[in-house]
Design a protein around this motif. Structure first.
Motif, short mmCIF file in Angstrom:
data_model
loop_
_atom_site.label_atom_id
_atom_site.label_comp_id
_atom_site.label_asym_id
_atom_site.label_seq_id
_atom_site.Cartn_x
_atom_site.Cartn_y
_atom_site.Cartn_z
N ILE A 115 -21.25 -6.19 105.76
CA ILE A 115 -20.23 -6.52 107.15
C ILE A 115 -19.05 -6.32 106.81
CG2 ILE A 115 -20.02 -8.50 108.80
CD1 ILE A 115 -22.15 -10.06 107.33
N SER A 116 -18.22 -5.61 107.71
CA SER A 116 -16.97 -5.26 107.64
C SER A 116 -16.01 -6.66 108.08
CB SER A 116 -16.35 -4.29 108.82
OG SER A 116 -16.66 -4.74 110.03
N ALA A 117 -15.03 -6.75 107.74
CA ALA A 117 -14.22 -8.00 107.96
C ALA A 117 -12.69 -7.78 108.55
CB ALA A 117 -13.62 -8.59 106.64
N ARG A 118 -12.31 -8.63 109.44
CA ARG A 118 -10.98 -8.73 109.90
C ARG A 118 -9.88 -8.46 108.67
NH1 ARG A 118 -11.19 -13.33 111.92
NH2 ARG A 118 -9.49 -14.27 110.46
N ARG A 129 -5.57 -9.78 103.74
CA ARG A 129 -6.87 -10.55 103.24
C ARG A 129 -7.75 -9.71 104.34
NH1 ARG A 129 -5.31 -16.95 102.87
NH2 ARG A 129 -3.98 -16.81 101.09
N ASP A 130 -8.94 -9.73 103.34
CA ASP A 130 -10.12 -9.23 104.36
C ASP A 130 -10.95 -10.35 104.79
OD1 ASP A 130 -10.08 -6.46 104.25
OD2 ASP A 130 -10.68 -6.54 102.20
N ALA A 131 -10.93 -10.81 106.08
CA ALA A 131 -11.34 -12.37 106.48
C ALA A 131 -12.77 -12.31 107.24
CB ALA A 131 -10.45 -13.19 107.08
N SER A 151 -14.91 -4.49 101.52
CA SER A 151 -13.46 -4.75 101.36
C SER A 151 -12.94 -3.41 101.60
CB SER A 151 -13.45 -4.78 99.49
OG SER A 151 -13.92 -5.94 99.13
N SER A 152 -11.86 -3.77 102.27
CA SER A 152 -11.29 -2.64 102.93
C SER A 152 -10.08 -1.80 102.03
CB SER A 152 -10.43 -3.08 104.14
OG SER A 152 -9.50 -3.69 103.84
N LEU A 158 -12.09 2.27 106.54
CA LEU A 158 -13.61 1.64 106.06
C LEU A 158 -14.51 1.85 107.12
CD1 LEU A 158 -15.07 -0.14 103.95
CD2 LEU A 158 -14.23 -1.92 105.27
N GLU A 159 -14.37 1.51 108.29
CA GLU A 159 -15.22 1.57 109.10
C GLU A 159 -15.83 2.91 109.65
OE1 GLU A 159 -15.11 -2.88 111.25
OE2 GLU A 159 -14.33 -1.22 112.46
N LYS A 160 -14.88 3.92 109.86
CA LYS A 160 -15.19 5.23 109.78
C LYS A 160 -16.06 5.63 108.62
CE LYS A 160 -13.02 9.83 110.51
NZ LYS A 160 -14.26 10.58 109.41
N GLY A 161 -15.60 5.31 107.62
CA GLY A 161 -16.44 5.84 106.31
C GLY A 161 -17.62 5.14 106.48
#
Length: 202
Positions: free
Chosen positions: A6-9, A20-22, A42-43, A77-80
């Motif tokens: 799960i990607s984070a804010r 922070r990745d939240a 983690s971004s 990160l999300e593109k990856g």
């Protein structure tokens, strides 16, 4: 058990000189109770592909928060994640910003919208009716219209004012929804079924 990343804010913390990745803590029990192992991504990792290969995940959720372009490490990160999922045919669920990111990745665009922040609205369309999606939460100021939807995607449901609220990739197991299942006090049976079936390929 299937492992879901799960990607984070990405938050900048004032006075602490840190980012922070939240991730909303409600995601973990929601997925765990469905039989998945939730893993926050983690971004800051430089080699996203090697990172994802090492994690050996079965699918991904692109979560909400951060307008696209406002958090470059998260965008990267999300593109990856989408590059990796594209090559391997892995399921992806985009939630709010995550759905928007899928659209932009596939060549679509966004528009500014009013009346969709911290409110609820009804969904229309055959898919919504067949799957029991009626009144959903809404927390977004940008949106996808039919005319800004990527040609690789199809709209599944809309709000009554014409905003695309759910979409599906025409060839890949990528699904997007604009509402937040994790923010409901009691998750709906429709949301639970969607989360369970999407990652099982059913």
């Amino acid at each position: 058990m299937r492992r879901i990343g799960i990607s984070a804010r990405l938050d900048t913390i004032s006075g602490r000189d840190e980012q922070r990745d939240a991730l909303d803590a409600r995601w973990a029990p929601l997925l765990w109770d469905l039989g998945y192992v939730p893993l926050s991504l983690s971004s800051g990792v430089s080699d996203v592909t090697a990172y994802l290969e090492a994690l050996n995940l079965n699918g991904f959720i692109l979560s909400g928060g951060n307008d696209i372009g406002s958090a470059h490490a998260r965008d990267r990160l999300e593109k990856g994640v989408l590059d990796y999922s594209l090559e391997r045919g892995l399921p992806v669920l985009g939630v709010c910003r995550g759905m928007q990111f899928i659209n932009v990745y596939c060549g679509g665009s966004l528009v500014e919208v009013s009346g969709h922040v911290a409110t609820r609205h009804n969904l229309v369309g055959r898919w919504a009716k067949e799957h029991g999606f009626g009144n959903v939460n809404s927390y977004h100021s940008q949106a996808i219209l039919e005319e800004t939807l990527s040609g690789d995607l199809v709209s599944l449901a809309e709000s009554e004012d014409g905003i695309v609220e759910a979409l599906l990739h025409k060839a890949l197991p990528w699904l997007g929804i604009m509402w937040h299942p994790e923010r409901e006090k009691v998750p709906s049976e429709s949301d639970l079924a969607l989360l369970k079936n999407h990652f099982l390929g059913e």
